[in-house]
Design a protein around this motif. Structure first.
Motif, short mmCIF file in Angstrom:
data_model
loop_
_atom_site.label_atom_id
_atom_site.label_comp_id
_atom_site.label_asym_id
_atom_site.label_seq_id
_atom_site.Cartn_x
_atom_site.Cartn_y
_atom_site.Cartn_z
N SER A 89 0.83 -1.21 0.00
CA SER A 89 0.00 0.00 0.00
C SER A 89 0.86 1.26 0.00
O SER A 89 0.52 2.26 -0.63
N ALA A 90 2.02 1.20 0.69
CA ALA A 90 2.93 2.36 0.69
C ALA A 90 3.55 2.57 -0.68
O ALA A 90 3.71 3.72 -1.13
N LEU A 91 3.90 1.47 -1.35
CA LEU A 91 4.49 1.59 -2.68
C LEU A 91 3.50 2.13 -3.70
O LEU A 91 3.87 2.92 -4.59
N ILE A 92 2.23 1.73 -3.57
CA ILE A 92 1.21 2.26 -4.48
C ILE A 92 1.02 3.75 -4.22
O ILE A 92 0.85 4.54 -5.16
N GLY A 93 1.06 4.10 -2.91
CA GLY A 93 0.93 5.52 -2.57
C GLY A 93 -0.17 5.78 -1.57
O GLY A 93 -1.34 5.80 -1.93
N THR A 94 0.21 5.92 -0.29
CA THR A 94 -0.76 6.28 0.74
C THR A 94 -0.38 7.63 1.32
O THR A 94 0.75 8.10 1.18
N GLN A 95 -1.33 8.25 1.99
CA GLN A 95 -1.08 9.56 2.60
C GLN A 95 -0.10 9.50 3.76
O GLN A 95 0.42 10.52 4.18
N TRP A 96 0.15 8.27 4.31
CA TRP A 96 1.04 8.14 5.47
C TRP A 96 2.46 7.78 5.06
O TRP A 96 3.34 7.71 5.91
N GLY A 97 2.68 7.52 3.78
CA GLY A 97 4.03 7.26 3.29
C GLY A 97 4.71 6.09 3.97
O GLY A 97 4.10 5.07 4.26
N ILE A 98 6.01 6.27 4.26
CA ILE A 98 6.83 5.20 4.79
C ILE A 98 6.40 4.78 6.20
O ILE A 98 6.68 3.66 6.64
N THR A 99 5.69 5.67 6.92
CA THR A 99 5.27 5.30 8.28
C THR A 99 4.24 4.17 8.26
O THR A 99 3.99 3.55 9.29
N THR A 100 3.67 3.91 7.10
CA THR A 100 2.74 2.78 6.97
C THR A 100 3.43 1.47 7.38
O THR A 100 2.80 0.57 7.92
N LEU A 101 4.73 1.38 7.11
CA LEU A 101 5.47 0.17 7.45
C LEU A 101 5.49 -0.05 8.96
O LEU A 101 5.40 -1.19 9.44
N VAL A 102 5.64 1.03 9.72
CA VAL A 102 5.64 0.90 11.18
C VAL A 102 4.28 0.38 11.65
O VAL A 102 4.20 -0.50 12.51
N SER A 103 3.22 0.92 11.07
CA SER A 103 1.88 0.44 11.44
C SER A 103 1.73 -1.04 11.12
O SER A 103 1.19 -1.81 11.92
N GLY A 104 2.20 -1.45 9.94
CA GLY A 104 2.10 -2.85 9.58
C GLY A 104 2.83 -3.75 10.57
O GLY A 104 2.33 -4.81 10.96
N LEU A 105 4.00 -3.31 11.01
CA LEU A 105 4.78 -4.10 11.95
C LEU A 105 4.09 -4.22 13.31
O LEU A 105 3.97 -5.31 13.87
N VAL A 106 3.62 -3.11 13.85
CA VAL A 106 3.02 -3.17 15.19
C VAL A 106 1.67 -3.89 15.15
O VAL A 106 1.30 -4.60 16.09
N GLN A 107 0.92 -3.72 14.06
CA GLN A 107 -0.36 -4.41 13.93
C GLN A 107 -0.15 -5.91 13.84
O GLN A 107 -0.83 -6.70 14.52
N GLY A 108 0.78 -6.34 12.99
CA GLY A 108 1.06 -7.77 12.86
C GLY A 108 1.60 -8.35 14.14
O GLY A 108 1.24 -9.48 14.52
N LEU A 109 2.45 -7.61 14.84
CA LEU A 109 3.01 -8.09 16.10
C LEU A 109 1.92 -8.31 17.13
O LEU A 109 1.91 -9.30 17.86
N GLY A 110 0.97 -7.38 17.21
CA GLY A 110 -0.11 -7.52 18.17
C GLY A 110 -0.94 -8.76 17.91
O GLY A 110 -1.28 -9.51 18.86
#
Length: 203
Positions: A89-110
């Motif tokens: 989703s970040a590569l396609i283009g989201t408003q949150w940019g590279i920080t999307t990766l941090v969200s993906g990590l913490v969400q998956g970890l939870g």
């Protein structure tokens, strides 16, 4: 073909597990990008009087990890699928940019923590609800320090409870529905959900 057990912990990853996780991550990444285009207006309308209500529109972003671990049933599946979906989703283009990766990590970890608490041996509602809540809660804490820095403690706790609760209930229900639909279609025959379908048909 060797039967895949429908219960009990599975620790070793197969090539098909990696490929399926990758496919799910890419598919959900595209879906996440599309959700990012349309969720803002209804979220702003609902949360205008009470900002933490915006959490009710954030739970779809955690469905990838839940589906991933329900299908693969191995440690790391939720983290892998959720993070890859965030990358796409970040590569396609989201408003949150590279920080999307941090969200993906913490969400998956939870989500992982919820299933780890049951030794990765149970794939029913208890770890689903716990994993969904923890995924939402960790994302909420991350957002406290990245997006909601001007909120008071009451707003932050309300956001955490709303996001964790909505992921646990709505996210789990949607993930279970997707997994069961895929299993019923025969697409998950090499995986435990597909094996469960065959076991029920033999009874």
């Amino acid at each position: 073909m060797k039967n895949i057990t429908a219960s009990g912990p599975l620790m070793r990853w197969r090539t098909i597990d990696l490929l399926t996780c990758a496919f799910l991550g890419v598919a959900f990444g595209v879906a996440f990008w599309a959700w990012g285009l349309v969720y803002q207006a209804p979220s702003n309308a609902v949360s205008a009087g009470f900002p933490p209500l915006s959490a009710l529109f954030a739970w779809p972003w955690l469905v990838a990890g839940i589906v991933g671990i329900l299908v693969i049933r191995r440690p790391g599946a939720a983290l892998f699928t959720e993070t890859l979906a965030a990358v796409v989703s970040a590569l396609i283009g989201t408003q949150w940019g590279i920080t999307t990766l941090v969200s993906g990590l913490v969400q998956g970890l939870g989500v992982e923590l919820g299933f780890a608490a049951f030794g990765y041996a149970v794939y029913r509602w208890a770890p689903l609800l716990l994993g969904g809540f923890l995924g939402g809660a960790l994302e909420a804490v991350y957002e406290w320090y990245s997006y909601w820095t001007d909120w008071g403690f009451g707003y932050k706790i309300a956001y955490l409870l709303l996001l964790g609760g909505s992921v646990a209930v709505f996210g789990s229900l949607l993930a279970v529905g997707i997994t069961r639909a895929l299993a019923s279609s025969g697409a998950l025959n090499p995986f435990p959900p597909g094996q469960e379908i065959r076991e029920r048909q033999l009874v």
